[in-house]
Design a protein around this motif. Structure first.
Motif, PDB file in Angstrom:
ATOM      1  N   PRO A 215       1.200  -1.312   0.428  1.00 24.80           N
ATOM      2  CA  PRO A 215       0.330  -0.181   0.186  1.00 24.80           C
ATOM      3  C   PRO A 215       0.931   1.148   0.126  1.00 24.80           C
ATOM      4  O   PRO A 215       0.065   2.199  -0.710  1.00 24.80           O
ATOM      5  CB  PRO A 215      -0.788  -0.142   1.360  1.00 24.80           C
ATOM      6  N   THR A 216       2.304   1.481   0.668  1.00 27.28           N
ATOM      7  CA  THR A 216       2.616   2.548   0.564  1.00 27.28           C
ATOM      8  C   THR A 216       3.428   3.145  -1.135  1.00 27.28           C
ATOM      9  O   THR A 216       3.790   3.739  -1.115  1.00 27.28           O
ATOM     10  CB  THR A 216       4.399   2.508   0.861  1.00 27.28           C
ATOM     11  N   GLU A 217       3.043   1.614  -1.830  1.00 27.79           N
ATOM     12  CA  GLU A 217       3.630   2.734  -3.553  1.00 27.79           C
ATOM     13  C   GLU A 217       2.199   3.017  -4.556  1.00 27.79           C
ATOM     14  O   GLU A 217       1.910   2.990  -5.403  1.00 27.79           O
ATOM     15  CB  GLU A 217       4.006   0.895  -4.159  1.00 27.79           C
ATOM     16  N   LEU A 218       0.643   3.299  -3.505  1.00 21.95           N
ATOM     17  CA  LEU A 218       0.083   3.239  -4.057  1.00 21.95           C
ATOM     18  C   LEU A 218       0.164   4.661  -5.284  1.00 21.95           C
ATOM     19  O   LEU A 218       0.888   5.540  -4.135  1.00 21.95           O
ATOM     20  CB  LEU A 218      -1.100   3.847  -3.147  1.00 21.95           C
ATOM     21  N   GLN A 219      -0.557   4.882  -6.745  1.00 21.69           N
ATOM     22  CA  GLN A 219      -0.206   5.828  -6.143  1.00 21.69           C
ATOM     23  C   GLN A 219      -1.386   6.314  -7.527  1.00 21.69           C
ATOM     24  O   GLN A 219      -2.275   5.631  -8.657  1.00 21.69           O
ATOM     25  CB  GLN A 219       0.173   5.659  -7.990  1.00 21.69           C
ATOM     26  N   SER A 220      -2.500   6.750  -7.097  1.00 22.28           N
ATOM     27  CA  SER A 220      -4.122   7.581  -7.557  1.00 22.28           C
ATOM     28  C   SER A 220      -4.003   8.657  -8.783  1.00 22.28           C
ATOM     29  O   SER A 220      -3.242   9.619  -8.400  1.00 22.28           O
ATOM     30  CB  SER A 220      -4.162   7.994  -6.513  1.00 22.28           C
ATOM     31  N   ASP A 221      -4.684   8.066  -9.534  1.00 16.82           N
ATOM     32  CA  ASP A 221      -4.971   9.225 -10.537  1.00 16.82           C
ATOM     33  C   ASP A 221      -5.619  10.209  -9.613  1.00 16.82           C
ATOM     34  O   ASP A 221      -6.003  10.295  -8.324  1.00 16.82           O
ATOM     35  CB  ASP A 221      -6.063   8.924 -11.328  1.00 16.82           C
ATOM     36  N   SER A 222      -5.861  11.389  -9.968  1.00 14.29           N
ATOM     37  CA  SER A 222      -6.434  12.347  -9.173  1.00 14.29           C
ATOM     38  C   SER A 222      -7.906  13.288 -10.047  1.00 14.29           C
ATOM     39  O   SER A 222      -7.959  12.976 -11.282  1.00 14.29           O
ATOM     40  CB  SER A 222      -5.493  13.888  -8.996  1.00 14.29           C
ATOM     41  N   PHE A 223      -8.244  14.511  -9.146  1.00 15.52           N
ATOM     42  CA  PHE A 223      -9.614  15.260  -9.895  1.00 15.52           C
ATOM     43  C   PHE A 223      -9.672  16.034  -9.362  1.00 15.52           C
ATOM     44  O   PHE A 223      -9.304  17.061  -8.347  1.00 15.52           O
ATOM     45  CB  PHE A 223     -10.914  14.224  -9.616  1.00 15.52           C
ATOM     46  N   GLU A 224     -10.411  17.152  -9.458  1.00  8.91           N
ATOM     47  CA  GLU A 224     -10.316  18.643  -9.473  1.00  8.91           C
ATOM     48  C   GLU A 224     -11.182  19.190  -9.433  1.00  8.91           C
ATOM     49  O   GLU A 224     -12.513  18.439  -9.486  1.00  8.91           O
ATOM     50  CB  GLU A 224     -10.430  19.585 -10.910  1.00  8.91           C
ATOM     51  N   LEU A 225     -11.932  20.045  -7.646  1.00  8.43           N
ATOM     52  CA  LEU A 225     -13.544  20.174  -7.122  1.00  8.43           C
ATOM     53  C   LEU A 225     -13.104  21.436  -6.630  1.00  8.43           C
ATOM     54  O   LEU A 225     -11.820  21.679  -6.258  1.00  8.43           O
ATOM     55  CB  LEU A 225     -13.041  19.141  -6.123  1.00  8.43           C
ATOM     56  N   GLU A 226     -13.847  22.049  -7.105  1.00 10.79           N
ATOM     57  CA  GLU A 226     -13.795  23.741  -5.971  1.00 10.79           C
ATOM     58  C   GLU A 226     -13.640  23.964  -4.696  1.00 10.79           C
ATOM     59  O   GLU A 226     -15.110  23.333  -4.560  1.00 10.79           O
ATOM     60  CB  GLU A 226     -15.721  25.024  -6.801  1.00 10.79           C
ATOM     61  N   TRP A 227     -12.536  23.881  -4.545  1.00  6.41           N
ATOM     62  CA  TRP A 227     -12.381  24.063  -2.842  1.00  6.41           C
ATOM     63  C   TRP A 227     -12.338  25.517  -2.262  1.00  6.41           C
ATOM     64  O   TRP A 227     -10.978  25.309  -3.126  1.00  6.41           O
ATOM     65  CB  TRP A 227     -11.461  22.785  -2.554  1.00  6.41           C
ATOM     66  N   PRO A 228     -12.032  25.781  -1.701  1.00  2.42           N
ATOM     67  CA  PRO A 228     -13.534  25.040  -0.934  1.00  2.42           C
ATOM     68  C   PRO A 228     -14.415  26.392  -1.614  1.00  2.42           C
ATOM     69  O   PRO A 228     -14.629  26.786  -2.672  1.00  2.42           O
ATOM     70  CB  PRO A 228     -12.820  26.168   0.244  1.00  2.42           C
ATOM     71  N   PRO A 229     -15.714  25.136  -0.890  1.00  2.00           N
ATOM     72  CA  PRO A 229     -17.240  25.794  -2.250  1.00  2.00           C
ATOM     73  C   PRO A 229     -17.286  27.040  -1.821  1.00  2.00           C
ATOM     74  O   PRO A 229     -17.061  27.934  -0.683  1.00  2.00           O
ATOM     75  CB  PRO A 229     -18.223  24.800  -1.224  1.00  2.00           C
ATOM     76  N   HIS A 230     -17.451  27.432  -3.373  1.00  2.00           N
ATOM     77  CA  HIS A 230     -18.241  28.129  -3.853  1.00  2.00           C
ATOM     78  C   HIS A 230     -16.765  29.442  -3.774  1.00  2.00           C
ATOM     79  O   HIS A 230     -17.466  31.167  -3.008  1.00  2.00           O
ATOM     80  CB  HIS A 230     -19.322  29.448  -2.593  1.00  2.00           C
ATOM     81  N   SER A 231     -15.977  29.016  -4.107  1.00  2.00           N
ATOM     82  CA  SER A 231     -14.463  30.172  -3.365  1.00  2.00           C
ATOM     83  C   SER A 231     -14.210  30.757  -4.740  1.00  2.00           C
ATOM     84  O   SER A 231     -13.480  31.402  -5.189  1.00  2.00           O
ATOM     85  CB  SER A 231     -13.329  29.882  -2.856  1.00  2.00           C
ATOM     86  N   GLY A 232     -14.575  30.439  -6.349  1.00  2.00           N
ATOM     87  CA  GLY A 232     -14.158  29.912  -7.295  1.00  2.00           C
ATOM     88  C   GLY A 232     -12.594  29.256  -7.455  1.00  2.00           C
ATOM     89  O   GLY A 232     -12.309  29.517  -8.363  1.00  2.00           O
ATOM     90  N   ARG A 233     -12.870  29.136  -6.429  1.00  2.00           N
ATOM     91  CA  ARG A 233     -10.436  28.143  -6.739  1.00  2.00           C
ATOM     92  C   ARG A 233     -11.078  26.899  -6.941  1.00  2.00           C
ATOM     93  O   ARG A 233     -11.901  26.293  -6.304  1.00  2.00           O
ATOM     94  CB  ARG A 233      -9.537  28.202  -5.196  1.00  2.00           C
ATOM     95  N   THR A 234     -10.089  26.044  -6.987  1.00  2.00           N
ATOM     96  CA  THR A 234      -9.927  24.581  -7.956  1.00  2.00           C
ATOM     97  C   THR A 234      -8.933  23.912  -7.692  1.00  2.00           C
ATOM     98  O   THR A 234      -8.180  24.530  -7.512  1.00  2.00           O
ATOM     99  CB  THR A 234     -10.554  24.190  -9.236  1.00  2.00           C
ATOM    100  N   ALA A 235      -8.938  22.849  -6.475  1.00  2.00           N
ATOM    101  CA  ALA A 235      -7.653  21.891  -6.256  1.00  2.00           C
ATOM    102  C   ALA A 235      -8.067  20.891  -6.531  1.00  2.00           C
ATOM    103  O   ALA A 235      -9.098  19.998  -6.848  1.00  2.00           O
ATOM    104  CB  ALA A 235      -8.091  22.272  -4.532  1.00  2.00           C
ATOM    105  N   ARG A 236      -6.981  19.869  -6.823  1.00  2.00           N
ATOM    106  CA  ARG A 236      -6.516  18.839  -7.196  1.00  2.00           C
ATOM    107  C   ARG A 236      -6.784  18.022  -5.580  1.00  2.00           C
ATOM    108  O   ARG A 236      -6.042  18.309  -4.651  1.00  2.00           O
ATOM    109  CB  ARG A 236      -5.488  18.229  -8.180  1.00  2.00           C
ATOM    110  N   PHE A 237      -7.348  16.955  -5.501  1.00  2.00           N
ATOM    111  CA  PHE A 237      -7.073  15.467  -5.200  1.00  2.00           C
ATOM    112  C   PHE A 237      -6.431  14.716  -5.664  1.00  2.00           C
ATOM    113  O   PHE A 237      -7.494  13.896  -6.964  1.00  2.00           O
ATOM    114  CB  PHE A 237      -8.363  15.620  -4.185  1.00  2.00           C
ATOM    115  N   PRO A 238      -6.130  13.521  -4.923  1.00  2.00           N
ATOM    116  CA  PRO A 238      -6.010  11.616  -5.200  1.00  2.00           C
ATOM    117  C   PRO A 238      -7.895  10.968  -4.988  1.00  2.00           C
ATOM    118  O   PRO A 238      -8.656  11.787  -4.671  1.00  2.00           O
ATOM    119  CB  PRO A 238      -4.641  11.316  -4.676  1.00  2.00           C
ATOM    120  N   GLU A 239      -8.056  10.270  -6.826  1.00  2.00           N
ATOM    121  CA  GLU A 239      -9.474   9.573  -6.323  1.00  2.00           C
ATOM    122  C   GLU A 239      -9.208   8.630  -4.593  1.00  2.00           C
ATOM    123  O   GLU A 239     -10.037   8.268  -4.186  1.00  2.00           O
ATOM    124  CB  GLU A 239      -9.333   8.882  -7.867  1.00  2.00           C
ATOM    125  N   VAL A 240      -8.081   7.906  -4.362  1.00  2.00           N
ATOM    126  CA  VAL A 240      -7.585   7.075  -3.239  1.00  2.00           C
ATOM    127  C   VAL A 240      -6.208   7.639  -2.438  1.00  2.00           C
ATOM    128  O   VAL A 240      -5.869   8.404  -2.954  1.00  2.00           O
ATOM    129  CB  VAL A 240      -7.892   5.998  -3.407  1.00  2.00           C
TER     130      VAL A 240
END
Length: 163
Positions: A96-121
């Motif tokens: 599990p320490t070798e996990l490499q996940s794709d990521s997704f974009e999300l407006e964060w914080p909500p209603h801020s107009g900014r997007t952040a990238r997060f790993p799927e897992v």
């Protein structure tokens, strides 16, 4: 139209018991949540993609690991959201320490107009079935039960019981 996802449930023998690898969802909504949120690596199929092929592709995208069959169909479960998840199990072992996940974009914080990238897992871990039952999404619990039934029926379990 009912949404469908396809996933893989890796399992292994460790210290005379079955362990399964689950993944913890990435993103800000699951920080600090440990019980009832872990999942099998899964996702939706591409158009005309076969269920097992979709499950294998999603597993690779969410974990970076390359699964090897044979695969056992664990059937389908309906999530509380109405989404249907079809899962396949396979025997494997990953670090599990070798996990490499794709990521997704999300407006964060909500209603801020900014997007952040997060790993799927954000992490993966191996759990004995008893602990996995507490950590997995409640709607996926029947997949653990299906795996346990299938292994109890197979000769592989009895052949490995001494290891």
């Amino acid at each position: 139209m009912t949404r469908r996802s396809y996933g893989l449930l890796p399992w292994r023998w460790r210290d005379g018991r079955i362990e399964v690898m689950l993944v913890h969802p990435g993103g800000p909504f699951y920080i600090g949540r440990e019980f009832g949120v872990w999942s099998i690596p899964k996702g939706e199929a591409e158009p005309d993609e076969e269920p097992l092929a979709a499950a294998i592709r999603e597993f690779r995208e969410e974990t970076g690991f390359v699964p090897q069959g044979p695969y056992v169909d664990l059937g389908e479960v309906r999530q509380p959201s109405g989404k249907i998840v079809q899962a396949f199990a396979f025997r494997g072992d990953f670090d599990p320490t070798e996990l490499q996940s794709d990521s997704f974009e999300l407006e964060w914080p909500p209603h801020s107009g900014r997007t952040a990238r997060f790993p799927e897992v954000d992490r993966a871990s191996w759990f004995a079935l008893e602990e996995a039952r507490q950590r997995i999404l409640p709607g996926q619990l029947p997949l653990l039960e299906a795996l346990e039934r299938r292994l109890a029926e197979s000769s592989e379990r009895s052949a490995d019981a001494g290891t």
